[in-house]
Design a protein around this motif. Structure first.
Motif, PDB file in Angstrom:
ATOM      1  N   GLU A  17      26.611  31.949  47.632  1.00  0.00           N
ATOM      2  CA  GLU A  17      25.969  30.632  47.595  1.00  0.00           C
ATOM      3  C   GLU A  17      26.203  30.007  46.224  1.00  0.00           C
ATOM      4  OE1 GLU A  17      24.520  29.183  50.189  1.00  0.00           O
ATOM      5  OE2 GLU A  17      25.159  30.954  51.305  1.00  0.00           O
TER       6      GLU A  17
ATOM      7  N   GLU B  20      24.221  28.571  44.358  1.00  0.00           N
ATOM      8  CA  GLU B  20      23.124  28.900  43.436  1.00  0.00           C
ATOM      9  C   GLU B  20      23.403  30.228  42.723  1.00  0.00           C
ATOM     10  OE1 GLU B  20      22.775  27.969  46.600  1.00  0.00           O
ATOM     11  OE2 GLU B  20      22.000  25.935  46.242  1.00  0.00           O
TER      12      GLU B  20
ATOM     13  N   THR C  54      31.472  23.718  47.660  1.00  0.00           N
ATOM     14  CA  THR C  54      31.230  24.696  48.719  1.00  0.00           C
ATOM     15  C   THR C  54      31.721  24.183  50.067  1.00  0.00           C
ATOM     16  OG1 THR C  54      29.251  25.340  47.504  1.00  0.00           O
ATOM     17  CG2 THR C  54      29.404  26.102  49.765  1.00  0.00           C
TER      18      THR C  54
ATOM     19  N   CYS D  96      32.403  29.410  48.078  1.00  0.00           N
ATOM     20  CA  CYS D  96      32.130  28.483  46.974  1.00  0.00           C
ATOM     21  C   CYS D  96      33.339  28.516  46.047  1.00  0.00           C
ATOM     22  CB  CYS D  96      30.859  28.906  46.241  1.00  0.00           C
ATOM     23  SG  CYS D  96      30.502  27.908  44.772  1.00  0.00           S
TER      24      CYS D  96
END
Lengths: 150, 150
Positions: free
Chosen positions: A15, A17, A94, A99
């Motif tokens: 992800e 993040e 992404t 990503c």
């Protein structure tokens, strides 16, 4: 004056993040670039130091967009440091599979000298970042992949 | 018009003659870049084809200096090939410890699009060249190190 830029791209199954954290959290940074990472990468204005034995690359964090962008500017460590004034950025994009980390190291006044070596090493470390996020373990210095016998 | 260049450098524990051979002999080229390498890299004017599944990079050999320099120019395979007109060179420099391969892929009209990915992949393949010469075995495509999940 013309300047030169190192560019790379890796695609990571993670992800955005998580990738962003690996580029801003000092402990995560120590997991893919160099084990001896010091300072604060999580705030604009923070100073980061990446130590390789007795050599250090020092950066100021100049821009952060959580999950999207990390941007640093190299600061003097000593007067012979060819990185001073150069900038490093990691831009994240992404899709459904991965990503992408789009990397720039810009502001070089020439692309000879240490530039080609630096370009190859950045590829090595971005693949280390990819391994950290996908396999749970990177190869930060001093256990990084060697590209020469210097 | 401004053009862009990918640069890399690796240092290989090998004689320059051996490195030169790995950059000109079709069987050796197949040992580090792609297993499906065709053509003739040993003479100026020779045509080389590097196949990756259904994709191909085609080059003409434009300059050879045994033990010192290998220089190719990309030729059309199809009209969408962004490499056409770009040039690849491997310049060799030897010291007591190693043979440096100084790599250039020049003549790009921009450094976005496939440029960053290509830069990272060249690092991967130059490390494969290093492994071929130092360990007797490279990681040519389709067994190359993957840098994304495309």
């Amino acid at each position: 004056m013309r300047t030169y830029e190192i560019r790379h791209e890796v695609g990571i199954k993670a992800e955005p993040e998580g990738v962003y954290q690996a580029l801003t959290d000092i402990k995560k940074l120590a997991g893919w670039w160099t084990s001896d990472t010091r300072g604060d990468g999580s705030e604009v204005g923070g100073l980061l130091e990446f130590w390789f034995g007795e050599n250090c690359h020092r950066f100021e964090v100049v821009e952060l967009q959580p999950g999207r962008l990390v941007h640093w500017r190299a600061k003097p460590v000593d007067s012979s440091d060819e990185w001073v004034g150069t900038e490093v950025s990691f831009s994240l994009a992404t899709n459904e599979k991965q990503c992408y980390v789009r990397f720039r190291h810009s502001g070089w006044h020439n692309n000879d000298g240490i530039f080609p070596h630096t370009s190859t090493k950045w590829a090595v470390f971005l693949l280390s970042l990819k391994d950290l996020l996908e396999k749970g373990r990177g190869q930060p210095a001093p256990n990084d992949v060697q590209v020469n016998h210097d």
